[in-house]
Write an enzyme that holds these catalytic residues in place. Structure first.
Site, PDB file in Angstrom:
ATOM      1  N   ASP A 237     -11.739   2.141   3.110  1.00  0.00           N
ATOM      2  CA  ASP A 237     -12.062   0.713   3.005  1.00  0.00           C
ATOM      3  C   ASP A 237     -13.561   0.503   2.774  1.00  0.00           C
ATOM      4  O   ASP A 237     -13.977  -0.585   2.393  1.00  0.00           O
ATOM      5  CB  ASP A 237     -11.729   0.005   4.337  1.00  0.00           C
ATOM      6  CG  ASP A 237     -10.351  -0.623   4.346  1.00  0.00           C
ATOM      7  OD1 ASP A 237      -9.954  -1.187   3.314  1.00  0.00           O
ATOM      8  OD2 ASP A 237      -9.688  -0.561   5.397  1.00  0.00           O
TER       9      ASP A 237
ATOM     10  N   LYS B  68       0.841  -1.198   0.000  1.00  0.00           N
ATOM     11  CA  LYS B  68       0.000   0.000   0.000  1.00  0.00           C
ATOM     12  C   LYS B  68       0.877   1.249   0.000  1.00  0.00           C
ATOM     13  O   LYS B  68       0.610   2.217  -0.712  1.00  0.00           O
ATOM     14  CB  LYS B  68      -0.950  -0.011   1.204  1.00  0.00           C
ATOM     15  CG  LYS B  68      -2.132  -0.932   0.992  1.00  0.00           C
ATOM     16  CD  LYS B  68      -2.860  -1.304   2.256  1.00  0.00           C
ATOM     17  CE  LYS B  68      -3.918  -2.372   1.957  1.00  0.00           C
ATOM     18  NZ  LYS B  68      -4.441  -3.052   3.117  1.00  0.00           N
TER      19      LYS B  68
ATOM     20  N   GLN C 159      -5.555  -1.807   9.220  1.00  0.00           N
ATOM     21  CA  GLN C 159      -5.467  -3.170   8.686  1.00  0.00           C
ATOM     22  C   GLN C 159      -6.134  -4.180   9.621  1.00  0.00           C
ATOM     23  O   GLN C 159      -5.894  -4.185  10.829  1.00  0.00           O
ATOM     24  CB  GLN C 159      -3.986  -3.521   8.481  1.00  0.00           C
ATOM     25  CG  GLN C 159      -3.737  -4.847   7.788  1.00  0.00           C
ATOM     26  CD  GLN C 159      -4.108  -4.862   6.310  1.00  0.00           C
ATOM     27  OE1 GLN C 159      -4.171  -3.827   5.656  1.00  0.00           O
ATOM     28  NE2 GLN C 159      -4.377  -6.034   5.786  1.00  0.00           N
TER      29      GLN C 159
HETATM   30  N1  GUN Z   1      -7.408  -7.244   5.742  1.00  0.00           N
HETATM   31  C1  GUN Z   1      -7.564  -8.004   4.625  1.00  0.00           C
HETATM   32  N2  GUN Z   1      -8.052  -7.256   3.612  1.00  0.00           N
HETATM   33  C2  GUN Z   1      -8.202  -6.006   4.097  1.00  0.00           C
HETATM   34  C3  GUN Z   1      -8.659  -4.786   3.516  1.00  0.00           C
HETATM   35  O1  GUN Z   1      -9.041  -4.703   2.348  1.00  0.00           O
HETATM   36  N3  GUN Z   1      -8.657  -3.690   4.342  1.00  0.00           N
HETATM   37  C4  GUN Z   1      -8.258  -3.772   5.650  1.00  0.00           C
HETATM   38  N4  GUN Z   1      -8.314  -2.660   6.377  1.00  0.00           N
HETATM   39  N5  GUN Z   1      -7.826  -4.886   6.214  1.00  0.00           N
HETATM   40  C5  GUN Z   1      -7.804  -5.993   5.436  1.00  0.00           C
END
Ligand code: GUN
Length: 299
Positions: free
Chosen positions: A120, A53, A97
Protein backbone atom coordinates in the site's frame (compact mmCIF):
# COMPACT_ATOMS: atom_id res chain seq x y z
CA UNK A 1 -18.46 17.15 -24.36
CA UNK A 2 -15.58 15.68 -22.38
CA UNK A 3 -13.53 12.64 -23.34
CA UNK A 4 -14.57 9.91 -20.91
CA UNK A 5 -11.47 8.18 -19.52
CA UNK A 6 -12.33 4.49 -19.30
CA UNK A 7 -10.62 3.09 -16.20
CA UNK A 8 -11.83 -0.43 -16.89
CA UNK A 9 -10.20 -0.49 -20.32
CA UNK A 10 -6.92 1.05 -19.11
CA UNK A 11 -6.88 -1.31 -16.15
CA UNK A 12 -7.48 -4.35 -18.39
CA UNK A 13 -4.55 -3.33 -20.63
CA UNK A 14 -2.19 -2.88 -17.64
CA UNK A 15 -3.32 -6.18 -16.12
CA UNK A 16 -2.68 -8.02 -19.39
CA UNK A 17 0.87 -6.68 -19.34
CA UNK A 18 1.32 -7.61 -15.67
CA UNK A 19 0.00 -11.11 -16.31
CA UNK A 20 2.55 -11.68 -19.09
CA UNK A 21 5.34 -10.25 -16.88
CA UNK A 22 4.26 -12.46 -13.98
CA UNK A 23 4.31 -15.60 -16.15
CA UNK A 24 7.83 -14.81 -17.32
CA UNK A 25 9.02 -13.94 -13.81
CA UNK A 26 7.62 -17.15 -12.31
CA UNK A 27 9.07 -19.23 -15.14
CA UNK A 28 12.55 -17.68 -14.59
CA UNK A 29 12.63 -17.72 -10.81
CA UNK A 30 10.09 -20.27 -9.58
CA UNK A 31 8.64 -17.51 -7.38
CA UNK A 32 4.87 -16.97 -7.42
CA UNK A 33 4.00 -13.44 -6.21
CA UNK A 34 1.98 -13.73 -2.99
CA UNK A 35 -0.41 -11.21 -1.45
CA UNK A 36 -2.09 -11.40 1.96
CA UNK A 37 -5.21 -9.31 2.44
CA UNK A 38 -6.43 -8.73 6.00
CA UNK A 39 -9.81 -7.28 6.87
CA UNK A 40 -11.14 -6.69 10.38
CA UNK A 41 -14.88 -6.28 10.88
CA UNK A 42 -17.71 -6.34 8.42
CA UNK A 43 -17.75 -2.98 6.65
CA UNK A 44 -19.60 -3.87 3.39
CA UNK A 45 -17.54 -1.51 1.19
CA UNK A 46 -14.29 -3.01 2.52
CA UNK A 47 -15.59 -6.52 1.85
CA UNK A 48 -16.24 -5.62 -1.80
CA UNK A 49 -12.72 -4.18 -2.18
CA UNK A 50 -11.20 -7.26 -0.61
CA UNK A 51 -13.17 -9.64 -2.84
CA UNK A 52 -12.00 -7.71 -5.90
CA UNK A 53 -8.40 -7.89 -4.72
CA UNK A 54 -8.61 -11.68 -4.39
CA UNK A 55 -10.15 -11.93 -7.86
CA UNK A 56 -7.35 -9.84 -9.34
CA UNK A 57 -4.77 -12.18 -7.76
CA UNK A 58 -6.41 -15.20 -9.38
CA UNK A 59 -6.55 -13.43 -12.74
CA UNK A 60 -2.80 -12.67 -12.69
CA UNK A 61 -1.63 -16.02 -11.34
CA UNK A 62 -0.67 -14.70 -7.88
CA UNK A 63 -0.85 -16.67 -4.66
CA UNK A 64 -3.25 -15.04 -2.23
CA UNK A 65 -4.34 -15.45 1.36
CA UNK A 66 -7.38 -13.71 2.80
CA UNK A 67 -7.94 -13.10 6.53
CA UNK A 68 -11.45 -12.08 7.39
CA UNK A 69 -11.22 -11.31 11.11
CA UNK A 70 -14.10 -10.49 13.45
CA UNK A 71 -14.77 -6.96 14.68
CA UNK A 72 -13.66 -7.93 18.22
CA UNK A 73 -10.12 -8.87 17.09
CA UNK A 74 -7.63 -7.23 19.45
CA UNK A 75 -4.73 -5.08 18.36
CA UNK A 76 -2.29 -7.68 19.74
CA UNK A 77 -3.96 -10.46 17.70
CA UNK A 78 -3.76 -8.38 14.54
CA UNK A 79 -0.11 -7.47 15.24
CA UNK A 80 0.78 -11.11 15.74
CA UNK A 81 -0.84 -12.01 12.38
CA UNK A 82 1.14 -9.21 10.71
CA UNK A 83 4.33 -10.53 12.34
CA UNK A 84 3.64 -14.03 11.03
CA UNK A 85 2.97 -12.70 7.51
CA UNK A 86 6.18 -10.62 7.70
CA UNK A 87 8.10 -13.85 8.20
CA UNK A 88 6.23 -15.95 5.61
CA UNK A 89 8.35 -16.50 2.46
CA UNK A 90 5.31 -17.13 0.26
CA UNK A 91 3.90 -13.69 1.05
CA UNK A 92 5.54 -10.72 -0.68
CA UNK A 93 2.81 -8.14 -0.09
CA UNK A 94 0.65 -7.47 2.98
CA UNK A 95 -2.43 -5.32 2.84
CA UNK A 96 -4.44 -4.49 5.95
CA UNK A 97 -7.69 -2.95 4.80
CA UNK A 98 -8.47 0.46 6.34
CA UNK A 99 -10.35 1.73 8.22
CA UNK A 100 -9.74 -0.56 11.19
CA UNK A 101 -12.19 -0.67 14.12
CA UNK A 102 -11.75 2.23 16.55
CA UNK A 103 -10.13 0.10 19.30
CA UNK A 104 -7.15 -0.69 17.05
CA UNK A 105 -4.35 1.84 16.53
CA UNK A 106 -4.05 2.02 12.74
CA UNK A 107 -0.61 3.66 12.81
CA UNK A 108 0.77 0.97 15.07
CA UNK A 109 -0.45 -1.74 12.67
CA UNK A 110 0.93 0.03 9.59
CA UNK A 111 4.28 0.48 11.33
CA UNK A 112 4.37 -3.26 12.09
CA UNK A 113 4.26 -4.24 8.40
CA UNK A 114 7.70 -4.90 6.93
CA UNK A 115 8.34 -1.91 4.65
CA UNK A 116 9.41 -4.19 1.78
CA UNK A 117 6.03 -5.98 2.01
CA UNK A 118 4.01 -2.78 2.45
CA UNK A 119 2.38 -2.82 -1.00
CA UNK A 120 0.00 0.00 0.00
CA UNK A 121 3.04 2.25 0.59
CA UNK A 122 1.52 3.46 3.87
CA UNK A 123 4.55 2.77 6.15
CA UNK A 124 6.48 5.94 7.03
CA UNK A 125 9.57 4.54 5.32
CA UNK A 126 7.68 4.19 2.04
CA UNK A 127 5.95 7.54 2.50
CA UNK A 128 9.45 9.01 2.78
CA UNK A 129 10.42 7.35 -0.51
CA UNK A 130 7.36 8.91 -2.14
CA UNK A 131 8.48 12.35 -0.91
CA UNK A 132 11.94 11.95 -2.40
CA UNK A 133 10.74 10.26 -5.60
CA UNK A 134 12.84 7.08 -5.30
CA UNK A 135 9.88 4.91 -4.46
CA UNK A 136 9.95 1.14 -4.43
CA UNK A 137 6.14 1.04 -4.18
CA UNK A 138 3.68 3.33 -5.88
CA UNK A 139 0.86 4.71 -3.74
CA UNK A 140 -1.92 2.70 -5.43
CA UNK A 141 -4.73 5.18 -6.02
CA UNK A 142 -2.54 8.15 -6.99
CA UNK A 143 -0.48 5.88 -9.25
CA UNK A 144 -3.72 4.73 -10.88
CA UNK A 145 -4.66 8.36 -11.52
CA UNK A 146 -1.28 9.00 -13.17
CA UNK A 147 -1.78 5.93 -15.42
CA UNK A 148 -5.17 7.27 -16.48
CA UNK A 149 -3.72 10.71 -17.31
CA UNK A 150 -0.93 9.08 -19.33
CA UNK A 151 -3.34 6.77 -21.15
CA UNK A 152 -5.57 9.72 -22.09
CA UNK A 153 -2.54 11.72 -23.26
CA UNK A 154 -3.07 14.51 -20.70
CA UNK A 155 0.26 16.30 -20.14
CA UNK A 156 1.22 17.20 -16.56
CA UNK A 157 4.45 19.15 -16.96
CA UNK A 158 4.05 22.85 -16.25
CA UNK A 159 0.30 22.61 -15.80
CA UNK A 160 -1.88 23.75 -12.91
CA UNK A 161 -2.89 20.70 -10.86
CA UNK A 162 -5.38 21.07 -8.03
CA UNK A 163 -5.96 18.19 -5.63
CA UNK A 164 -8.99 18.50 -3.35
CA UNK A 165 -8.57 16.39 -0.20
CA UNK A 166 -5.43 15.89 1.89
CA UNK A 167 -5.72 12.30 3.12
CA UNK A 168 -2.60 10.21 3.66
CA UNK A 169 -3.99 7.55 1.29
CA UNK A 170 -4.81 9.79 -1.68
CA UNK A 171 -4.46 13.59 -1.45
CA UNK A 172 -0.92 13.95 -0.10
CA UNK A 173 0.76 11.25 -2.23
CA UNK A 174 -1.28 12.42 -5.25
CA UNK A 175 0.23 15.87 -4.90
CA UNK A 176 3.71 14.31 -4.80
CA UNK A 177 3.26 12.23 -7.96
CA UNK A 178 1.97 15.25 -9.89
CA UNK A 179 4.93 17.25 -8.57
CA UNK A 180 7.39 14.54 -9.65
CA UNK A 181 6.00 14.97 -13.17
CA UNK A 182 6.60 18.72 -12.96
CA UNK A 183 3.02 19.84 -12.42
CA UNK A 184 2.39 23.02 -10.42
CA UNK A 185 0.43 21.60 -7.54
CA UNK A 186 -2.10 23.10 -5.13
CA UNK A 187 -3.39 20.86 -2.34
CA UNK A 188 -6.80 21.98 -1.06
CA UNK A 189 -8.76 20.96 2.03
CA UNK A 190 -11.74 21.92 4.16
CA UNK A 191 -10.12 25.18 5.34
CA UNK A 192 -9.11 26.36 1.86
CA UNK A 193 -10.48 29.81 1.11
CA UNK A 194 -12.29 30.46 -2.18
CA UNK A 195 -12.22 26.79 -3.16
CA UNK A 196 -14.29 27.23 -6.37
CA UNK A 197 -11.88 29.91 -7.55
CA UNK A 198 -8.81 27.77 -6.79
CA UNK A 199 -10.36 24.76 -8.55
CA UNK A 200 -11.17 26.87 -11.61
CA UNK A 201 -7.44 27.46 -12.10
CA UNK A 202 -6.85 23.75 -12.60
CA UNK A 203 -5.86 22.15 -15.89
CA UNK A 204 -5.96 18.90 -13.92
CA UNK A 205 -8.47 18.68 -11.07
CA UNK A 206 -8.35 15.63 -8.77
CA UNK A 207 -11.30 15.23 -6.41
CA UNK A 208 -10.62 13.10 -3.33
CA UNK A 209 -12.92 14.59 -0.72
CA UNK A 210 -15.32 11.76 0.05
CA UNK A 211 -18.46 13.87 -0.48
CA UNK A 212 -21.01 13.06 -3.15
CA UNK A 213 -21.14 15.51 -6.10
CA UNK A 214 -18.95 18.02 -4.23
CA UNK A 215 -17.31 19.36 -7.40
CA UNK A 216 -19.85 21.33 -9.38
CA UNK A 217 -19.66 22.80 -12.90
CA UNK A 218 -18.78 26.30 -11.66
CA UNK A 219 -15.57 24.88 -10.09
CA UNK A 220 -14.22 23.57 -13.38
CA UNK A 221 -12.22 25.40 -16.01
CA UNK A 222 -13.49 24.67 -19.53
CA UNK A 223 -11.39 21.87 -21.06
CA UNK A 224 -9.86 20.70 -17.73
CA UNK A 225 -9.12 17.04 -16.98
CA UNK A 226 -11.33 16.09 -14.03
CA UNK A 227 -10.36 12.96 -12.12
CA UNK A 228 -12.84 11.63 -9.59
CA UNK A 229 -11.41 9.48 -6.80
CA UNK A 230 -14.59 9.49 -4.69
CA UNK A 231 -16.83 6.51 -4.08
CA UNK A 232 -19.99 7.59 -2.29
CA UNK A 233 -23.59 6.49 -2.07
CA UNK A 234 -26.45 8.87 -2.74
CA UNK A 235 -29.59 8.87 -0.56
CA UNK A 236 -31.16 6.35 -2.96
CA UNK A 237 -28.07 4.09 -2.52
CA UNK A 238 -26.64 4.75 -5.99
CA UNK A 239 -22.86 4.80 -6.35
CA UNK A 240 -21.50 8.25 -7.16
CA UNK A 241 -18.23 10.12 -7.09
CA UNK A 242 -17.08 13.44 -5.64
CA UNK A 243 -17.86 15.11 -8.97
CA UNK A 244 -21.32 16.09 -10.17
CA UNK A 245 -20.71 14.13 -13.39
CA UNK A 246 -23.74 15.22 -15.41
CA UNK A 247 -23.16 18.90 -14.73
CA UNK A 248 -19.35 18.85 -15.10
CA UNK A 249 -19.10 16.64 -18.17
CA UNK A 250 -20.19 19.35 -20.67
CA UNK A 251 -17.53 21.75 -19.26
CA UNK A 252 -14.54 19.41 -18.81
CA UNK A 253 -12.12 18.26 -21.52
CA UNK A 254 -11.58 14.84 -19.89
CA UNK A 255 -13.49 13.14 -17.10
CA UNK A 256 -13.46 9.81 -15.25
CA UNK A 257 -16.76 8.10 -14.41
CA UNK A 258 -17.73 6.47 -11.10
CA UNK A 259 -17.84 3.51 -11.18
CA UNK A 260 -15.39 2.50 -13.91
CA UNK A 261 -12.79 5.26 -13.54
CA UNK A 262 -10.12 5.34 -10.84
CA UNK A 263 -11.51 2.37 -8.86
CA UNK A 264 -10.30 -0.45 -11.15
CA UNK A 265 -6.87 1.18 -11.39
CA UNK A 266 -6.21 1.09 -7.65
CA UNK A 267 -6.29 -2.69 -7.51
CA UNK A 268 -4.22 -2.98 -10.67
CA UNK A 269 -1.52 -0.80 -9.09
CA UNK A 270 -1.62 -2.99 -5.99
CA UNK A 271 -0.90 -5.99 -8.22
CA UNK A 272 1.98 -4.09 -9.81
CA UNK A 273 3.45 -3.41 -6.36
CA UNK A 274 3.07 -7.05 -5.33
CA UNK A 275 4.97 -8.16 -8.44
CA UNK A 276 7.69 -5.60 -7.63
CA UNK A 277 7.90 -6.92 -4.06
CA UNK A 278 8.23 -10.49 -5.37
CA UNK A 279 10.97 -9.40 -7.79
CA UNK A 280 12.90 -7.77 -4.94
CA UNK A 281 12.48 -10.93 -2.84
CA UNK A 282 13.73 -13.12 -5.70
CA UNK A 283 16.72 -10.85 -6.30
CA UNK A 284 17.61 -10.85 -2.60
CA UNK A 285 17.29 -14.59 -2.20
CA UNK A 286 19.32 -15.24 -5.36
CA UNK A 287 16.52 -16.68 -7.44
CA UNK A 288 17.93 -15.26 -10.65
CA UNK A 289 15.42 -12.51 -11.27
CA UNK A 290 16.06 -9.75 -13.73
CA UNK A 291 14.97 -6.97 -11.44
CA UNK A 292 12.52 -4.43 -12.83
CA UNK A 293 11.06 -2.68 -9.81
CA UNK A 294 8.39 0.00 -9.61
CA UNK A 295 10.81 2.84 -9.09
CA UNK A 296 10.17 5.88 -11.17
CA UNK A 297 12.83 8.23 -9.88
CA UNK A 298 12.92 11.57 -11.61
CA UNK A 299 15.59 14.18 -11.27
N1 GUN B 1 -9.19 1.60 2.33
C1 GUN B 1 -9.57 2.38 1.28
N2 GUN B 1 -8.62 2.37 0.32
C2 GUN B 1 -7.63 1.57 0.77
C3 GUN B 1 -6.38 1.16 0.22
O1 GUN B 1 -5.98 1.54 -0.88
N3 GUN B 1 -5.63 0.31 0.99
C4 GUN B 1 -6.05 -0.10 2.23
N4 GUN B 1 -5.24 -0.91 2.91
N5 GUN B 1 -7.20 0.26 2.77
C5 GUN B 1 -7.98 1.09 2.04
Amino acid sequence: MAVRIDGKAVSAAVRARLKAETEEFTRETGVVPGLAVVIVGSDPASQVYVRNKKKACEELGFYSEGYDLPEETTEEELLSLVKRLNEDGRIHGILVQLPLPAHIDENRVIRAIRPDKDVDAFHAENVGHIMTGDYRFLPCTPAGVMELLHAAGVPVEGRECVVVGRSNIVGKPMAMLLLHENGTVTLCHSRTKNLPEVCRRADILVAAVGRAKFITADMVKPGAAVIDVGINRTADKKLCGDVDYDAVEPVAGYITPVPGGVGPMTITMLMKNTLSAARAFAAETGKHASCGGASGKKD
